[in-house]
Structure formats: structure tokens, C-alpha cells
Design an enzyme around this catalytic site. Structure first.
Site, mmCIF file in Angstrom:
data_model
loop_
_atom_site.group_PDB
_atom_site.id
_atom_site.type_symbol
_atom_site.label_atom_id
_atom_site.label_comp_id
_atom_site.label_asym_id
_atom_site.label_seq_id
_atom_site.Cartn_x
_atom_site.Cartn_y
_atom_site.Cartn_z
ATOM 1 C CE1 TYR A 226 -2.248 -4.269 11.724
ATOM 2 C CE2 TYR A 226 -4.610 -4.695 11.734
ATOM 3 C CZ TYR A 226 -3.498 -4.124 11.140
ATOM 4 O OH TYR A 226 -3.625 -3.415 9.976
ATOM 5 N N PRO B 196 1.461 -8.233 -1.158
ATOM 6 C CG PRO B 196 3.477 -7.587 -2.158
ATOM 7 C CD PRO B 196 2.139 -7.048 -1.729
ATOM 8 C CB ILE C 190 -0.961 -0.006 1.212
ATOM 9 C CG1 ILE C 190 -1.996 -1.130 1.059
ATOM 10 C CG2 ILE C 190 -1.666 1.339 1.355
ATOM 11 C CD1 ILE C 190 -2.872 -1.336 2.281
ATOM 12 C CB VAL D 110 -5.573 -4.219 0.908
ATOM 13 C CG1 VAL D 110 -5.003 -3.729 -0.410
ATOM 14 C CG2 VAL D 110 -6.556 -3.203 1.486
#
Length: 255
Positions: free
Chosen positions: A152, A188, A18, A185
């Protein structure tokens, strides 16, 4: 478009995913982009230059307060700072029982302290200018409970509330501060996660994760970059203190 012509923009975590998409989008709209990343961002800079844009890379650990202050001060002395995009962050999977103290500290140091470090170095510059835009990358994890995302979620909740605080404290100094909250999203990181955890069913798990968004797919890094570009531009001059979801309907349509 040239909405960022003559603008100096700092993007953290711009070496890939991103962050890289954000760098390319803002450079493509005329910005001078300064990429701060723990790893070399040569690929991002090459892509920017090849497309006719301007960018420089600075290896920087956002969790290191003195390093961040030094790098940002050097940029500010050259050009001032018009936009700061706090994108750098790391992920973690686990609940409170499986999250170790080391995990917790690592997540906090990058995702929370890292944002504090860049804010503390940049806000005084913008305050002196009486102008500036800050955009933080939060997450849907800051708004809803997600399974096995204890640490997170903690960090992204902090990013959200730091956004509100900075927007309130500096609204009279010409500084806007917003955040975006992406859903899942395709980056990788997702591919690596699937390869490591579901090597025998990568396609099946990819499909399952995609369908967890009501819209039926994952987002793209370019879609996130497009929203970031809008919020950082003068087109969004009336928006501050906002948390803007970009999640394929996950938060509102799944609850």
C-alpha cells in the site's frame, strides 16, 4: 456555494466512502459529477439528485486502460473535463514477506496504473483546453513508514510522485495538480476491517486506532471532501505540486 457551477468533474471510486463524500460535496457546489467506479454508484447518484445536483454513473475498472480511455473520451466529447479526482484505490495489510506477488500486482494495477490510466486519458483534454485541475488521493503512507503497509505504501508513494511530475510537466498548460494525504478516516472499510480482524474487541480497537492520531479521533469523509473541494476550486488557484496532509497531526506531531 457555487464554486463549481458549470464545471465538469470526474471522480473515480465514488460509490462509497471518501469518494462518495467528494461527489456529494462537489455536486452540492454546482458541479456536473461523473462517477467512475467498478461497482454501481446508483446510491451516490440518487443522493446527488435528491439534493438537487447533477451526476451520472459509469461502471469502469480503472485498471483497464482501454475502458478508462473510452469512458473518459465519451465524457470529454460531451462537456470537456474541468476537474479530475483520482480517489479509487484498494488497501492491503502486510510486510514484504507476507505480501504475495498477486497482492503486489493487484495493488499496483488499481492504485498506480489506475491513476496513470485516468491521467493519460484526461491530461490531453485539459492540455487542449489550456485549463484543468487534478487532485490525487495519496496517504500519510507516502510520507512515513507504517507497520504492515508494504504494498500500500509503495502505491501511495507512486501517487505522490506522479502528482509532482504532472504538476511540473503541465504548469505551462494551465493545469494544476495536487494531492491530499489523509490519515485514518472512519469509513465502512474501517468498520469491516475491525469486524473481520477484531470481532471480540471492536470498540477497544476502534478507540486505539482513533487515538493514533494526535488529535484523538479519526477523520471523516466529509472533512476530506471539504479539502478536496478547496484544492479543486479557483480559491486554490495559486496551489500546484502540493501534498496536503489531513491527518489529525499524525505526520508532524508523531515524529
Amino acid at each position: 456555494m457555487s464554486r463549481f457551477a458549470g464545471k465538469s468533474v470526474i471522480v473515480t471510486g465514488g460509490a462509497s466512502g471518501i469518494g462518495q463524500a467528494i461527489c456529494l460535496r462537489l455536486a452540492g457546489e454546482g458541479a456536473q459529477v461523473y462517477v467512475l467506479d467498478l461497482t454501481a454508484a446508483d446510491g451516490t447518484i440518487k443522493a446527488i439528485v435528491d439534493a438537487g445536483g447533477c451526476g451520472t454513473a459509469h461502471e469502469c475498472d480503472v485498471s483497464d486502460h482501454s475502458m478508462v480511455a473510452k469512458v473518459i473520451a465519451s465524457i470529454a466529447e460531451q462537456t470537456g473535463i474541468d476537474v479530475l479526482v483520482n480517489n479509487a484505490g484498494i488497501a492491503h495489510i502486510g510486510n514484504v514477506e507476507t505480501t504475495t506477488e498477486a497482492d503486489f500486482d493487484r495493488l499496483f494495477s488499481v492504485n498506480v496504473k489506475g491513476v496513470y490510466n485516468t491521467l493519460s486519458a484526461t491530461v490531453p483534454v485539459m492540455k487542449a483546453q489550456q485549463a484543468g485541475v487534478i487532485l490525487n488521493l495519496a496517504s500519510i503512507a507516502s510520507s512515513v513508514g507504517l507497520t504492515d503497509r508494504f504494498a500500500y505504501s509503495m502505491t501511495k508513494g507512486a501517487v505522490l510522485t506522479m502528482t509532482y511530475s504532472v504538476a511540473r510537466d503541465y504548469i505551462d498548460h494551465g493545469i494544476r495538480c495536487n494531492c491530499v494525504s489523509p490519515g485514518r478516516v472512519h469509513t465502512p472499510f474501517v468498520d469491516q476491517f475491525l469486524a473481520e480482524n477484531y470481532p471480540d474487541d471492536i470498540d477497544g480497537m476502534f478507540d486505539k486506532l482513533s487515538k493514533s492520531q494526535p488529535i484523538g479521533r479519526m477523520g471523516t469523509a466529509e472533512e476530506i471532501a471539504g479539502l478536496v473541494a478547496y484544492l479543486c476550486s479557483d480559491d486554490a488557484a495559486f496551489i500546484t505540486g502540493a501534498n496536503v496532509p489531513i491527518d489529525g497531526g499524525f505526520v508532524t506531531l508523531n515524529t
